[in-house]
Design an enzyme around this catalytic site. Structure first.
Site, PDB file in Angstrom:
ATOM      1  N   LYS A 201      10.019   0.090  -1.371  1.00 46.89           N
ATOM      2  CA  LYS A 201       9.004   1.029  -0.914  1.00 46.89           C
ATOM      3  C   LYS A 201       9.699   2.333  -0.552  1.00 46.89           C
ATOM      4  O   LYS A 201      10.817   2.328   0.002  1.00 46.89           O
ATOM      5  CB  LYS A 201       8.283   0.473   0.315  1.00 46.89           C
ATOM      6  CG  LYS A 201       7.520  -0.823   0.032  1.00 46.89           C
ATOM      7  CD  LYS A 201       6.259  -0.567  -0.756  1.00 46.89           C
ATOM      8  CE  LYS A 201       5.455  -1.839  -0.948  1.00 46.89           C
ATOM      9  NZ  LYS A 201       4.249  -1.624  -1.753  1.00 46.89           N
ATOM     10  N   LYS A 309      -3.236  -6.041 -10.587  1.00 44.86           N
ATOM     11  CA  LYS A 309      -3.406  -7.054  -9.530  1.00 44.86           C
ATOM     12  C   LYS A 309      -4.815  -7.613  -9.660  1.00 44.86           C
ATOM     13  O   LYS A 309      -5.788  -6.869  -9.464  1.00 44.86           O
ATOM     14  CB  LYS A 309      -3.257  -6.418  -8.148  1.00 44.86           C
ATOM     15  CG  LYS A 309      -1.869  -5.873  -7.859  1.00 44.86           C
ATOM     16  CD  LYS A 309      -1.842  -5.243  -6.480  1.00 44.86           C
ATOM     17  CE  LYS A 309      -0.455  -4.732  -6.151  1.00 44.86           C
ATOM     18  NZ  LYS A 309      -0.420  -4.016  -4.871  1.00 44.86           N
TER      19      LYS A 309
HETATM   20  O1  OSB Z   1       1.601  -1.736  -3.283  1.00 42.01           O
HETATM   21  O2  OSB Z   1       2.298  -3.419  -4.388  1.00 42.01           O
HETATM   22  C1  OSB Z   1       1.860  -2.941  -3.332  1.00 42.01           C
HETATM   23  C2  OSB Z   1       1.792  -5.657  -0.643  1.00 42.01           C
HETATM   24  C3  OSB Z   1       0.572  -5.397  -0.066  1.00 42.01           C
HETATM   25  C4  OSB Z   1      -0.176  -4.331  -0.510  1.00 42.01           C
HETATM   26  C5  OSB Z   1       0.288  -3.517  -1.542  1.00 42.01           C
HETATM   27  C6  OSB Z   1       1.495  -3.789  -2.152  1.00 42.01           C
HETATM   28  C7  OSB Z   1       2.284  -4.858  -1.659  1.00 42.01           C
HETATM   29  C8  OSB Z   1       3.619  -5.184  -2.163  1.00 42.01           C
HETATM   30  C9  OSB Z   1       4.118  -6.602  -1.992  1.00 42.01           C
HETATM   31  O3  OSB Z   1       4.370  -4.386  -2.644  1.00 42.01           O
HETATM   32  C10 OSB Z   1       3.827  -7.431  -3.167  1.00 42.01           C
HETATM   33  C11 OSB Z   1       4.009  -8.910  -2.932  1.00 42.01           C
HETATM   34  O4  OSB Z   1       5.158  -9.358  -2.927  1.00 42.01           O
HETATM   35  O5  OSB Z   1       2.997  -9.625  -2.795  1.00 42.01           O
HETATM   36 MG    MG Z   2       1.966  -0.841  -5.206  1.00 41.22          MG
END
Ligand code: OSB
Ligand code: MG
Length: 403
Positions: A201, A309
């Site tokens: 991140k 997703k």
């Molecule tokens: O932006 O991909 C994202 C988790 C929660 C909300 C948004 C994100 C994420 C992650 C973690 O980056 C992804 C995971 O390991 O489930």
């Molecule tokens: Mg993301």
């Protein structure tokens, strides 16, 4: 570009023709502690609420079959407008729609003389009228597919036309206080987990120096960054940082600009070498088609990647359609995560077994995601995770929903 068709066969998806009568819907709710608190540009969290819609169907022969899905919202409307409170409310409307009742009377039992469902369209149509609330819808659709797979004694991946036996798995690492702390986590991901690729991140001020430190130690590590909408694409200072990312051989920069923006991403970052990955702003097939059109016009399709997703796009059929559209147009796609527990993660793994999902997903964490997960996760080994071969989700042990 033409609209994407809804024909199941043309997408290689199983079409259930057996009438399935909804007997009862129960929504289980469970609060779970994360093993490691996670921080992103939008917030920090240490526990999450998950909902598990459970549907019991009855065939014409009187056989009962149960399906369970998962809804994986965050605790506040950080990532999108959904949160566990909105999902709880939306699920009430979904249950009402599926059982043919008014919301005031929705008790999970079917209305008298309600028609059975057959294919996924007939199921989804009952709640399609609800605008948005994709995370809630995804859990309901998951329950449907799980039941259909169990009825046919096949893994869900088979119904979805998935062919991989195992999928490549990366890991997502949150924001850390300093580069040293981040490197400690990178070390674990590289040396201990042997993740296929690492995503970190970033946000303004926690970006270049962190990436620089990683690259110094791991020059060739497959690495990508996720900004969760924290850069202003019209701020010259932010644009300068995004341009600097080009020097670090990153696989992609995920959603740097506005949460709901596609257009400015395509134009303002057209000069970058590093591909741009859209996450938050792709909510359905139409958005994906519009993104591809824009990249064709202003950039090029090899600089666009879509993080698909299922909870963000409202379900697995929609996710499969987006993956097909990406593949048809030379756009890479992968399956990100929403900190799903074992059921949701396993669903994502089944989805990732489709050949169009051609980049590693976010399916594992440094430690098990939760201290008290709902089931045992599929086997992970050195960057790869098994696509379960048993019927349904193929999960070995699903523990009690009671907290
Ligand atoms: O932006 O991909 C994202 C988790 C929660 C909300 C948004 C994100 C994420 C992650 C973690 O980056 C992804 C995971 O390991 O489930
Ligand atoms: Mg993301």
């Amino acid at each position: 570009m033409e609209a994407v068709i809804d024909n199941l066969k043309s997408h290689g998806i199983f079409e259930n023709k057996k009438p399935l009568f909804i007997e009862k819907i129960t929504v289980h709710k469970r609060t779970m502690e994360l093993s490691i608190p996670f921080e992103t540009s939008f917030g920090r969290f240490s526990s999450l609420v998950r909902f598990y819609p459970e549907i019991i169907f009855k065939t014409e022969e009187g056989e009962l079959v149960k399906g369970i899905g998962e809804c994986s919202p965050l605790n506040a409307p950080w990532y999108n407008y959904e949160c566990h409170r909105s999902v709880e409310t939306a699920l009430k409307y979904i249950v009402a729609g599926l059982t043919g009742k008014d919301i005031e009377d929705a008790d999970g039992l079917p209305a008298k003389n309600i028609e059975p469902v057959t294919n996924v369209h007939s199921f989804v149509t009952r709640y399609k009228w609800i605008v948005g609330h994709n995370t809630a819808k995804c859990g309901a659709e998951g329950a449907y597919w799980n039941a259909v797979a169990r009825l046919n004694k096949v893994p869900v991946s088979k119904l979805w036309g998935g062919t991989r036996k195992q999928v490549e798995t990366g890991t997502s690492i949150g924001l850390e206080a300093d580069a040293e702390a981040l490197l400690k986590k990178i070390d674990i991901a590289v040396l201990k987990m042997k993740a296929t690729r690492i995503k970190v991140k970033v946000k303004p001020g926690k970006d270049i120096s962190y990436i620089e430190a990683i690259r110094k130690k791991y020059p060739y590590l497959p690495l990508q960054v996720d900004a969760n909408a924290s850069y202003d694409l019209f701020n010259p200072l932010h644009i300068a940082i995004l341009q600097e990312f080009d020097n670090y051989n990153l696989m992609m920069i995920e959603q740097p600009g506005g949460n709901d923006d596609i257009y400015d991403h395509s134009r303002q970052l057209a000069g970058l070498k590093t591909p741009i990955c859209l996450d938050e702003s792709i909510l359905h097939t139409v958005h994906a088609r519009q993104a591809i059109d824009l990249w064709k016009q202003y950039s090029s399709v090899d600089r666009l990647i879509i993080n698909i997703k299922p909870p963000r796009v409202g379900g697995y059929f929609e996710a499969i359609k987006i993956a097909g559209l990406c593949n048809d147009n030379g756009v890479s796609a992968w399956c990100g995560g929403m900190f799903e527990s074992a059921i949701g993660k396993t669903a994502n793994i089944h989805f990732s077994s489709r050949i169009e999902v051609n980049l590693p997903g976010d399916h594992i964490s440094q430690a098990p995601y939760f201290k008290n997960d709902i089931a045992d996760s599929p086997e992970y080994n050195e960057g790869k995770i098994e696509v379960p071969a048993g019927s349904g989700w193929g999960l070995k042990n699903i523990y009690s929903f009671d907290e």
